[in-house]
Design a protein around this motif. Structure first.
Motif, PDB file in Angstrom:
ATOM      1  N   GLY A  20       0.777  -1.231   0.000  1.00  0.00           N
ATOM      2  CA  GLY A  20       0.000   0.000   0.000  1.00  0.00           C
ATOM      3  C   GLY A  20       0.804   1.273   0.000  1.00  0.00           C
ATOM      4  O   GLY A  20       0.254   2.345  -0.168  1.00  0.00           O
ATOM      5  N   TYR A  21       2.095   1.175   0.199  1.00  0.00           N
ATOM      6  CA  TYR A  21       2.870   2.407   0.262  1.00  0.00           C
ATOM      7  C   TYR A  21       4.043   2.340  -0.688  1.00  0.00           C
ATOM      8  O   TYR A  21       4.496   1.269  -1.063  1.00  0.00           O
ATOM      9  CB  TYR A  21       3.363   2.656   1.682  1.00  0.00           C
ATOM     10  CG  TYR A  21       4.334   1.600   2.142  1.00  0.00           C
ATOM     11  CD1 TYR A  21       5.688   1.720   1.830  1.00  0.00           C
ATOM     12  CD2 TYR A  21       3.899   0.490   2.849  1.00  0.00           C
ATOM     13  CE1 TYR A  21       6.579   0.736   2.220  1.00  0.00           C
ATOM     14  CE2 TYR A  21       4.788  -0.495   3.232  1.00  0.00           C
ATOM     15  CZ  TYR A  21       6.119  -0.367   2.917  1.00  0.00           C
ATOM     16  OH  TYR A  21       7.005  -1.334   3.275  1.00  0.00           O
ATOM     17  N   ILE A  22       4.538   3.502  -1.063  1.00  0.00           N
ATOM     18  CA  ILE A  22       5.742   3.559  -1.883  1.00  0.00           C
ATOM     19  C   ILE A  22       6.920   4.003  -1.020  1.00  0.00           C
ATOM     20  O   ILE A  22       8.049   3.578  -1.206  1.00  0.00           O
ATOM     21  CB  ILE A  22       5.542   4.487  -3.097  1.00  0.00           C
ATOM     22  CG1 ILE A  22       6.798   4.554  -3.971  1.00  0.00           C
ATOM     23  CG2 ILE A  22       5.154   5.901  -2.662  1.00  0.00           C
ATOM     24  CD1 ILE A  22       6.554   5.174  -5.311  1.00  0.00           C
ATOM     25  N   LEU A  23       6.586   4.849  -0.034  1.00  0.00           N
ATOM     26  CA  LEU A  23       7.631   5.395   0.834  1.00  0.00           C
ATOM     27  C   LEU A  23       7.175   5.201   2.273  1.00  0.00           C
ATOM     28  O   LEU A  23       6.007   5.461   2.599  1.00  0.00           O
ATOM     29  CB  LEU A  23       7.809   6.890   0.523  1.00  0.00           C
ATOM     30  CG  LEU A  23       9.069   7.584   1.016  1.00  0.00           C
ATOM     31  CD1 LEU A  23      10.301   7.022   0.318  1.00  0.00           C
ATOM     32  CD2 LEU A  23       8.972   9.078   0.745  1.00  0.00           C
ATOM     33  N   LYS A  24       8.103   4.729   3.098  1.00  0.00           N
ATOM     34  CA  LYS A  24       7.698   4.445   4.474  1.00  0.00           C
ATOM     35  C   LYS A  24       8.851   4.796   5.404  1.00  0.00           C
ATOM     36  O   LYS A  24       9.997   4.400   5.161  1.00  0.00           O
ATOM     37  CB  LYS A  24       7.371   2.952   4.579  1.00  0.00           C
ATOM     38  CG  LYS A  24       6.941   2.446   5.936  1.00  0.00           C
ATOM     39  CD  LYS A  24       6.814   0.921   5.839  1.00  0.00           C
ATOM     40  CE  LYS A  24       6.443   0.279   7.151  1.00  0.00           C
ATOM     41  NZ  LYS A  24       4.997   0.302   7.409  1.00  0.00           N
ATOM     42  N   ALA A  25       8.541   5.571   6.436  1.00  0.00           N
ATOM     43  CA  ALA A  25       9.554   5.880   7.443  1.00  0.00           C
ATOM     44  C   ALA A  25       9.309   5.005   8.656  1.00  0.00           C
ATOM     45  O   ALA A  25       8.166   4.849   9.087  1.00  0.00           O
ATOM     46  CB  ALA A  25       9.474   7.351   7.832  1.00  0.00           C
ATOM     47  N   GLU A  26      10.383   4.400   9.164  1.00  0.00           N
ATOM     48  CA  GLU A  26      10.249   3.556  10.341  1.00  0.00           C
ATOM     49  C   GLU A  26      11.180   4.047  11.444  1.00  0.00           C
ATOM     50  O   GLU A  26      12.399   4.038  11.269  1.00  0.00           O
ATOM     51  CB  GLU A  26      10.607   2.099   9.999  1.00  0.00           C
ATOM     52  CG  GLU A  26       9.479   1.335   9.342  1.00  0.00           C
ATOM     53  CD  GLU A  26       9.852  -0.127   9.084  1.00  0.00           C
ATOM     54  OE1 GLU A  26       9.109  -0.782   8.354  1.00  0.00           O
ATOM     55  OE2 GLU A  26      10.889  -0.581   9.616  1.00  0.00           O
ATOM     56  N   ASN A  27      10.599   4.478  12.544  1.00  0.00           N
ATOM     57  CA  ASN A  27      11.371   4.960  13.698  1.00  0.00           C
ATOM     58  C   ASN A  27      12.487   5.914  13.266  1.00  0.00           C
ATOM     59  O   ASN A  27      13.613   5.828  13.728  1.00  0.00           O
ATOM     60  CB  ASN A  27      11.991   3.795  14.481  1.00  0.00           C
ATOM     61  CG  ASN A  27      10.916   2.870  15.007  1.00  0.00           C
ATOM     62  OD1 ASN A  27       9.856   3.329  15.450  1.00  0.00           O
ATOM     63  ND2 ASN A  27      11.152   1.576  14.918  1.00  0.00           N
ATOM     64  N   LEU A  28      12.135   6.798  12.373  1.00  0.00           N
ATOM     65  CA  LEU A  28      13.138   7.687  11.791  1.00  0.00           C
ATOM     66  C   LEU A  28      13.492   8.806  12.775  1.00  0.00           C
ATOM     67  O   LEU A  28      12.620   9.501  13.285  1.00  0.00           O
ATOM     68  CB  LEU A  28      12.605   8.281  10.482  1.00  0.00           C
ATOM     69  CG  LEU A  28      13.563   9.191   9.725  1.00  0.00           C
ATOM     70  CD1 LEU A  28      14.776   8.422   9.229  1.00  0.00           C
ATOM     71  CD2 LEU A  28      12.839   9.839   8.544  1.00  0.00           C
TER      72      LEU A  28
END
Lengths: 276, 278
Positions: A20-28
């Motif tokens: 569902g996403y193209i860009l994802k930030a994780e605990n950034l």
């Protein structure tokens, strides 16, 4: 959708799995030296949508999006921790060349910055010409026309292609910068307050343009203008500086929901103009 | 009332001193140029430009070989100094860390401050002595040492004047650092870089001291980079000190040619740097 401890993000948009996403930030987290500027951001960005990042000055909006195309680390002493996934792949994986990331994630800056030593035409194709082998002259003109049309600038500059990029008006310069970013054919375009140096008419033109571009591109726009976020974006992220002076994501959800029915008191206070 | 008038007097005094200083500077330039032009124009003729040196006491002759020699030496110095100075300037502005920049900048400052006669002795020691010959090459190298810091610092300064937003714009397009510098920053700083090169050329075209130990002088014309070579400032120095009327007159004419050369360069520099500000 991820729901994180500190953000209590809304679950209004659910995407199945990782598709569902193209860009994802994780605990950034983003640092300048020892200073923590942005903390623990978790954010999913849907393809071919416009995501607005709003919030008061100094809350880390610009820093956050500069982490998305590895422009943050250009500043001396700046670094990040956490992950930024583009199509499921962490762009901070060791060995990945930041230069290649920036051809996939373009950026438009606050102040229009066409290259003053180049003509309008050369500006549009600058990214292509300087990243790959020299294309043929005729090919360049075709490419320039294609992307100037996409940036809704062609009719205004078709007779000025040989003039300096700096000779255009502010609004035209910004659309030239958008054309220049598009010409590299990125998947995502980051816009850092692209209209803050422009008058209202030029601003409206850029907003119209963004709506059109969202059919083919994913756009993330930082804006301090809430009306603008309301007008153009599908999703809105609200950021705010915490007591530790680090900016964090307070709420993320569909734009209509954020503006009409915010879940967090701080979002509501900001939206209704109680501060910021 | 009294201290107010004292203040006025002081004001007037300072204004007077400042104007005097400015006036003296202008008067010196005018006097010197006027003197050289007046004398030089009297003695300059076609023979001076096209003819070779004649033995002392004979009439006629000219500095053709020395004029060519100076052009060769300045060209040689520039060929060595421009790339080195350019890369040093680019390093200082774009690639250095704060520590390396401070070290390199300190080094170029020291180099710029070394008296030119010391540069001459140095070139003598490391080039002329081992090669057992005065040479055009050693003179060109000595002039290059003098020119490098001029080019390096003006390059650095004009590259720093290119806004950081240009570098960001280039990097954000996925352009590599080096390519961004070459294709975006250097073109933006080009007028300033050219100005620096011309300032360097003007500086070295009049240098005499380093040539004493390296070029030596050669009145028979250019005979290779490994051989002694004539140069205008060198010949002016020799002829001006000589007891012969003809040679002294030719020294004036030589001084005139040299001043015109440097003047043309200075005017070109001003014209270029004015264009840059627009």
């Amino acid at each position: 959708m991820d729901t994180t401890k500190q953000t209590e993000t809304t679950g209004s948009r659910s995407f199945s799995g990782n598709k569902g996403y193209i860009l994802k930030a994780e605990n950034l987290r983003a640092f300048y030296g020892a200073f923590l500027a942005v903390k623990d951001v978790n954010l999913d960005i849907k393809p071919k949508s416009i995501t607005a990042i709003i919030g008061p000055s100094g809350c880390g909006k610009s820093t956050l999006i500069r982490c998305f195309n590895r422009m943050h680390e250009v500043t001396h002493g700046a670094r990040i921790s956490g992950k930024v996934l583009l199509d499921g792949e962490d762009i901070y994986t060791p060995g990945i060349d930041p230069v290649s990331i920036r051809t996939r994630i373009g950026m438009v800056f606050q102040k229009p910055n066409p290259f003053p030593t180049m003509s309008v035409l050369e500006n549009v194709v600058a990214g292509r010409r300087l990243t790959s082998v020299l294309s043929k002259r005729t090919e360049m003109e075709e490419i320039a026309e294609k992307f100037l049309r996409q940036a809704a600038l062609w009719d205004e500059v078709k007779d000025k292609l040989k003039q300096s990029g700096a000779s255009l008006s502010g609004g035209q310069q910004q659309r030239l910068c958008i054309a220049r970013a598009l010409a590299v054919e990125p998947e995502v375009i980051l816009m850092d307050e692209p209209c803050s140096a422009l008058d209202p008419i030029a601003t409206l033109k850029i907003e119209d343009l963004m709506r059109g571009l969202a059919k083919d591109y994913t756009i993330v726009i930082v804006t301090h203008n809430m009306q603008q976020a309301g007008r153009v974006s599908d999703m809105t992220a609200f950021m705010m500086m915490g007591d530790d002076r680090a900016g964090g994501l307070i709420e993320f959800g569909r734009t209509d929901q954020i503006f009409t029915n915010p879940k967090d008191k701080r979002t509501e206070d900001y939206i209704t103009g109680r501060f910021g | 009332m009294r201290h107010k008038s004292a203040r006025k007097w002081f004001n007037l005094l300072m204004l007077g001193l400042n104007s005097l200083g400015a006036g003296i500077a202008i008067v010196i330039v005018c006097l010197m140029l006027g003197y050289i032009i007046a004398h030089g124009l009297t003695f300059i003729n076609l023979d001076f430009i096209t003819g070779s040196a004649v033995p002392a006491g004979q009439p006629g002759g000219g500095m053709h070989n020395e004029i060519i020699g100076t052009l060769i030496l300045v060209g040689l110095g520039s060929i060595i100094a421009v790339p080195i100075g350019l890369f040093t300037g680019i390093f200082l502005s774009e690639f250095g860390t704060p520590f390396t920049v401070s070290v390199v900048r300190f080094a170029t400052d020291i180099l710029a401050g070394v008296p030119s006669i010391v540069v001459g002795v140095f070139a003598y020691a490391i080039i002329v002595k081992p090669m057992h010959s005065y040479s055009a090459f050693s003179a060109g190298a000595a002039l290059a040492i003098i020119m490098i810091p001029v080019v390096a610092r003006t390059t650095e300064e004009s590259m720093r004047m290119v806004p950081g937003s240009m570098r960001e714009a280039a990097l954000a397009l996925g352009i590599t650092r080096w390519r961004a510098v070459v294709s975006v920053v250097v073109p933006g700083a080009l007028a300033g870089i050219v100005t620096g090169v011309m300032l360097g050329v003007a500086r070295i075209s009049g240098e005499t001291a380093p040539l004493l130990f390296t070029a030596l002088g050669n009145s028979f014309g250019y005979s290779g980079l490994g051989s002694p070579i004539g140069a205008l400032p060198l010949q002016i120095y020799r002829y001006a000190l000589s007891p012969y009327k003809n040679w002294q007159q030719q020294a004036w004419a030589g001084a005139f040619v040299l001043v015109v050369l440097v003047l043309i360069i200075s005017i070109a520099v001003r014209w270029l740097s004015r264009k840059r500000r627009v």
